[in-house]
Each structure stands twice: as structure tokens, then as C-alpha cells.
Design a protein around this motif. Structure first.
Motif, short mmCIF file in Angstrom:
data_model
loop_
_atom_site.label_atom_id
_atom_site.label_comp_id
_atom_site.label_asym_id
_atom_site.label_seq_id
_atom_site.Cartn_x
_atom_site.Cartn_y
_atom_site.Cartn_z
N ILE A 33 0.85 -1.20 0.00
CA ILE A 33 0.00 0.00 0.00
C ILE A 33 0.89 1.25 0.00
CG2 ILE A 33 -1.63 1.36 1.39
CD1 ILE A 33 -3.00 -1.30 2.15
N ALA A 36 2.39 1.69 -3.43
CA ALA A 36 1.42 2.21 -4.40
C ALA A 36 1.23 3.72 -4.19
CB ALA A 36 0.09 1.48 -4.25
N ILE A 37 1.11 4.14 -2.93
CA ILE A 37 0.94 5.57 -2.66
C ILE A 37 2.20 6.34 -3.08
CG2 ILE A 37 0.61 7.28 -0.80
CD1 ILE A 37 -1.20 5.13 0.57
N PHE A 39 4.20 5.55 -5.50
CA PHE A 39 4.15 5.66 -6.97
C PHE A 39 3.25 6.83 -7.39
CE2 PHE A 39 5.75 1.22 -7.46
CZ PHE A 39 6.68 1.48 -8.45
N MET A 40 2.11 6.96 -6.69
CA MET A 40 1.18 8.05 -7.03
C MET A 40 1.83 9.41 -6.78
SD MET A 40 -2.54 6.66 -5.82
CE MET A 40 -3.50 7.93 -6.63
N ASP A 43 4.41 10.02 -9.47
CA ASP A 43 3.76 10.36 -10.74
C ASP A 43 3.24 11.79 -10.70
OD1 ASP A 43 2.84 9.94 -13.29
OD2 ASP A 43 0.95 9.03 -12.66
N LYS A 44 2.70 12.18 -9.55
CA LYS A 44 2.17 13.55 -9.39
C LYS A 44 3.31 14.57 -9.57
CE LYS A 44 -0.99 16.57 -8.15
NZ LYS A 44 -2.00 16.92 -9.13
N ILE A 50 9.11 7.24 -13.84
CA ILE A 50 7.73 6.75 -14.06
C ILE A 50 7.34 6.98 -15.52
CG2 ILE A 50 5.29 7.22 -13.49
CD1 ILE A 50 6.38 6.06 -11.05
N PHE A 146 -11.35 7.87 -15.26
CA PHE A 146 -10.32 8.57 -14.51
C PHE A 146 -9.32 9.35 -15.37
CE2 PHE A 146 -11.48 4.63 -12.20
CZ PHE A 146 -12.23 5.26 -11.21
N VAL A 147 -9.32 9.15 -16.65
CA VAL A 147 -8.37 9.85 -17.52
C VAL A 147 -8.90 9.84 -18.95
CG1 VAL A 147 -6.93 7.84 -18.11
CG2 VAL A 147 -5.86 10.07 -17.98
N LEU B 71 -0.30 -2.27 -11.22
CA LEU B 71 0.70 -1.33 -11.73
C LEU B 71 0.77 -1.41 -13.26
CD1 LEU B 71 2.43 0.53 -10.01
CD2 LEU B 71 4.28 -1.13 -10.15
N VAL B 79 -3.71 6.01 -16.28
CA VAL B 79 -4.31 6.57 -15.05
C VAL B 79 -3.16 6.89 -14.08
CG1 VAL B 79 -6.50 5.34 -15.28
CG2 VAL B 79 -4.64 4.27 -14.05
N PRO B 80 -3.42 7.66 -13.01
CA PRO B 80 -2.33 7.94 -12.06
C PRO B 80 -1.64 6.64 -11.63
CG PRO B 80 -4.24 9.25 -11.50
CD PRO B 80 -4.67 8.34 -12.61
N VAL B 81 -0.32 6.58 -11.83
CA VAL B 81 0.42 5.34 -11.57
C VAL B 81 0.41 5.02 -10.07
CG1 VAL B 81 2.70 4.23 -11.72
CG2 VAL B 81 1.85 5.62 -13.61
N GLY B 82 -0.03 3.82 -9.75
CA GLY B 82 -0.12 3.39 -8.35
C GLY B 82 -1.57 3.27 -7.90
N MET B 83 -2.49 3.91 -8.64
CA MET B 83 -3.90 3.92 -8.22
C MET B 83 -4.51 2.52 -8.25
SD MET B 83 -6.90 6.40 -9.53
CE MET B 83 -7.79 5.40 -10.69
N ALA B 85 -2.82 -0.23 -8.55
CA ALA B 85 -1.97 -1.11 -7.72
C ALA B 85 -2.53 -1.11 -6.30
CB ALA B 85 -0.53 -0.62 -7.75
N LEU B 86 -2.88 0.07 -5.82
CA LEU B 86 -3.47 0.22 -4.48
C LEU B 86 -4.82 -0.51 -4.40
CD1 LEU B 86 -3.35 1.84 -1.72
CD2 LEU B 86 -4.69 3.58 -2.88
N GLY B 125 -11.28 4.40 -6.49
CA GLY B 125 -10.67 5.00 -7.68
C GLY B 125 -11.06 6.46 -7.82
N ALA B 128 -9.32 8.42 -4.94
CA ALA B 128 -7.86 8.52 -5.15
C ALA B 128 -7.55 9.46 -6.31
CB ALA B 128 -7.28 7.13 -5.41
N SER B 129 -8.30 9.34 -7.43
CA SER B 129 -8.00 10.20 -8.58
C SER B 129 -8.42 11.64 -8.29
CB SER B 129 -8.65 9.67 -9.86
OG SER B 129 -10.01 9.44 -9.65
N TRP B 132 -5.71 13.03 -6.33
CA TRP B 132 -4.52 13.17 -7.19
C TRP B 132 -4.64 14.41 -8.07
CZ3 TRP B 132 -2.56 12.93 -12.20
CH2 TRP B 132 -1.22 12.56 -12.32
#
Lengths: 288, 171
Positions: A33, A36-37, A39-40, A43-44, A50, A146-147, B71, B79-83, B85-86, B125, B128-129, B132
């Protein structure tokens, strides 16, 4: 076969290792966990590692994505063919009428073109070179809510660079945000991170077009005195030097809640082929 | 000797089937379907795989495998990397607790379990996004994404049950 007594079920070693394994297993959840955080956060902060990893993964899997997207593309082509067939007669009549109108416009355009050339020569103006274009196929687009981005099947092998504008037949769709050797990721103008300097074609009011991750992008930083009418065309202004001037983006629609929304000219949901304008960013002289 | 070796290789290959199907599900989640407005609410097929294998073969989807698969999806989908994965790690850990009960449940109860799982993953999701991006994303598209993903469960399950029966003679 003789089994070493150390590894026999119920042996002391296994009895000792079971609680240890449980502790490792429990801490693994927290480690993963946290990873993963992290990584976020990386990335931010736009970590280059990355970004590079993302480019490499997209590059490696682009042939598979290309292959997997083929059946849906064939079905889409077939359905569009059927759609076109059903509208053939109506389209024929519409195109005939449009052709008559365009003949008049052609004469006007020729006249204006000739005048423009003469005036430019008199003023000694240098004209911008049109950017070269690369056609690409969309091989990835379904990233969910999400994107808003696409993966296309060309990269540095065709001269693409980060920041290049991407258009469809109708208008601007986005810009290249990362480039691999044979793939690139395109950030759509509807993505929440997208910012495009634009102007309203009729009133020449400048604004920034920003995505909302839902259907229509909106205009920000419009001057208070902006004179807007529903249906006005919005084009790229070229400010910032990332996008060429005058690329059609969309038309103004009335949202009714104070936001100025734009209906994009490009049908972003059904993109199969796009064109990348290979265009070097114009940098101010003091940054050269 | 050779037959022992072959059966050893076969067992190893069999143990990789959940991971391989998850990779395939990630790869089919990303290409375009050319449906109007689909991109914004697209189904994440890998959630189906994660749910199914975590319930029926939890020992073959390790937490670390779930992390790597999440991942992989993050990198490929943009998408935001790690999202994810979490999301995958937390989901795998929670599903591991309830796998016994869900594994013995009938299809409708399992579908209900998947519904709750998708609601949880979609909400995580979205949250988290939103954190982010620093702005709350439109929850309506997340809702439609969740509905579509839940609706795809019977179709995805048919395929996964078929794979299970072929490979493990269970499911």
C-alpha cells in the motif's frame, strides 16, 4: 525417499516459520500500500523514471494492442458502412447543394488569396511553414472515467515529439504527452489536465480551454467583456507556441450554469485514425 | 524422470493461468471499442479476473502479483500510476478474507458480492483520482462505469469458469 527431519510437516522449523510468515504477510500489505501511494506521489511530481517506464510498457505492448484493436475496428468500419449506405440518398442531395455553395466560396477564396499574396509581398511578411503531418492509428483509448487519453501506433520512428498537436479530420483532439519509439500517448482536450490557448473566431476573445473528464471542455479566463454567441467557432490561438494557430477546436454551447462549454468538432469517442502535426514548439528568443 | 519433469512444468504453468488471464484482461480493457461515449465509462475487465481468481484460487493470486498487475494496468491505461496497484492490493486482501464464503455462494450471491466489490473499487478510484487531480471528478461517469462492469459479470464469468474447468477441473 528420506525426508530431512527439519522439513517434515509439524517440525520445529515449520512451527517457528508460520508466525514469521504471518507477520511478513501482514506487513506485506502495508509495504505494498505504501509502495502504491509512493508511486502516485512520484507520478504527481512528474518523475522521469515513471514516465520512461510508462513509455517503455506502451512501446512493448503496442503491437499486441494494435492486434487486439483490429476486430473492433473492422466491426466499426462495417457499421459505419451500413450507416453511410442508409443515408446515401440524403447525403447526395446535401452534397450537391453544398457543392454549389462551395463553388461561390472558391471564387471568393481565390480572389482573397491573390490579394493576400500581393499584400504580404508588399509588407515583406514571412509566412509560417505548414507543419508536416503523420497519420496514426488509435490502439488504446478505454481508460474509463479517470483519464482521457489515447495510445497511437507511431512514435519517434516517425519523428513525433512531446507536445505535438493531434487532429482528426474535423478538428483538434489533443497533444502528445509521451513518446516511445513506436507508440505515443495523446492527452485529449477533454482531460482534466488539458489546457489549450484558444480564441473565439468571430470576436477574437482569448481564453484557455480546459477539460473536465466529462463530455464537453470549458473556457476559462475569458475577458469580462467577451462577446459570445452560441455556435461561435473556437480555434487555437497559438499562444505559448505549442499549437499551430487556427486549428478548429469546437463551437460554443450554452450550458445554462454560467460555464462556457465547447462542443468539440472531433468525435472523440469514435477515433480510429488521427493526424499528428509534427511542429517544433516556438520558444521566445530569450529562452533559445 | 522425464514424466516427473513434465508434470512439474505442467503444475507451474497451471499455477500461472490466473496471472496470464489477468494480463490478457488488462490488455483487452485498453483498446478502443469505437462506441460513442464508451471511453469515459469503459469496463475494466481485469476487475472481473481479480474478483474471480481471488475467490476461487486465492493461493494463485498473491498480494504482490495483484500489486504488479495493478501497476501494469496503471502504466498501460495512463491513469495515475499506483492507483490500481493500491486498489488491487486492498481488494485482494479483502477478498482473501471472504473467499471461503463467496466460493460456496450461488451465482446471484456471487454477483451481489461482485457488485459490492465494484462499488468499493470505483469509489476508491474516484476518491484517489480526485485527490490526485486536486478536484472532485464527475461521479456520474464513475457510476456508469461501475454499472457496466457489474453488468459484464455473467459474460466474463462464463469465460473464467470455462478456463477453470479446463485447467483445474473446478469452478
Amino acid at each position: 525417499m528420506r525426508i530431512n527431519s527439519k522439513f517434515r510437516p509439524g517440525s520445529r522449523l515449520i512451527r517457528l516459520s508460520s508466525p514469521l510468515r504471518a507477520v511478513i504477510h501482514k506487513s506485506l500489505i502495508f509495504i505494498l500500500i505504501s509502495a502504491a501511494i509512493s508511486f502516485m506521489v512520484l507520478d504527481k511530481n512528474k518523475s522521469t523514471t515513471i514516465e520512461r517506464t510508462s513509455v517503455v510498457i506502451a512501446d512493448v505492448f503496442s503491437p499486441i494492442l494494435d492486434f487486439v484493436s483490429r476486430p473492433a475496428a473492422s466491426i466499426n468500419k462495417f457499421l459505419q458502412g451500413l450507416e453511410n449506405l442508409s443515408q446515401l440518398h440524403k447525403d447526395n442531395l446535401r452534397l450537391r447543394a453544398e457543392n454549389e455553395r462551395l463553388k461561390d466560396w472558391k471564387m471568393i477564396a481565390r480572389d482573397l488569396g491573390a490579394q493576400n499574396r500581393v499584400l504580404k509581398a508588399l509588407l515583406g511578411l514571412t509566412s509560417d511553414l505548414p507543419p508536416s503531418q503523420v497519420t496514426a492509428r488509435v490502439i488504446g483509448d478505454a481508460a474509463g472515467p479517470f483519464v482521457r487519453s489515447l495510445i497511437i501506433n507511431v512514435g519517434t520512428n516517425r519523428g513525433l515529439k512531446k507536445g505535438n498537436a493531434v487532429v482528426s479530420g474535423e478538428g483538434l483532439i489533443g497533444r502528445v504527452i509521451s513518446v516511445g519509439e513506436r507508440s505515443a500517448r495523446v492527452l485529449l482536450i477533454t482531460d482534466i489536465n488539458s489546457r489549450v490557448p484558444v480564441l473565439v473566431e468571430s470576436s477574437r476573445d482569448r481564453a484557455i480551454l480546459t477539460g473536465t473528464n466529462v463530455g464537453q471542455p470549458k473556457l476559462l479566463f475569458l475577458p469580462a467583456s467577451a462577446d459570445l454567441t452560441e455556435g461561435d467557432r473556437v480555434v487555437t490561438s497559438g499562444h505559448g507556441g505549442v499549437f499551430p494557430v487556427g486549428l478548429p477546436v469546437g463551437t460554443i454551447i450554452n450550458s445554462g450554469d454560467g460555464n462556457v462549454l465547447i462542443s468539440t468538432l472531433a468525435r472523440l469517442g469514435r477515433l480510429e485514425y488521427v493526424r499528428v502535426l509534427v511542429f517544433d514548439k516556438i520558444t521566445p528568443p530569450d529562452q533559445n | 524422470m522425464l514424466s516427473n519433469f513434465l508434470s512439474f512444468v505442467e503444475n507451474i504453468a497451471r499455477d500461472q493461468v490466473p496471472m496470464i488471464t489477468m494480463i490478457v484482461l488488462v490488455l483487452i480493457s485498453v483498446p478502443p471499442l469505437y462506441l460513442p461515449h464508451y471511453g469515459g465509462i469503459a469496463i475494466n475487465f481485469s476487475l472481473l479476473g481479480l474478483f474471480y481468481w481471488s475467490v476461487y484460487k486465492p493461493q494463485l493470486i498473491h498480494l504482490f502479483t495483484a500489486f504488479l498487475l495493478g501497476l501494469f494496468y496503471d502504466f498501460l491505461a495512463g491513469v495515475p500510476v499506483g492507483m490500481f496497484a493500491l486498489i488491487f492490493v486492498v481488494s485482494r486482501a479483502l477478498l482473501g478474507i471472504y473467499s471461503g464464503r463467496l466460493g460456496a455462494a450461488n451465482f446471484l450471491s456471487l454477483w451481489l458480492g461482485f457488485f459490492l466489490f465494484v462499488v468499493g473499487t470505483s469509489f476508491t478510484g474516484w476518491l484517489a483520482s480526485s485527490l490526485w487531480y486536486g478536484v472532485f471528478l464527475d461521479p456520474v461517469s464513475v457510476l456508469f462505469h461501475a454499472i457496466l462492469t457489474v453488468a459484464s459479470f455473467p459474460f466474463g464469468t462464463v469465460l473464467l469458469v470455462w478456463i477453470s474447468r479446463k485447467v483445474y477441473q473446478v469452478g
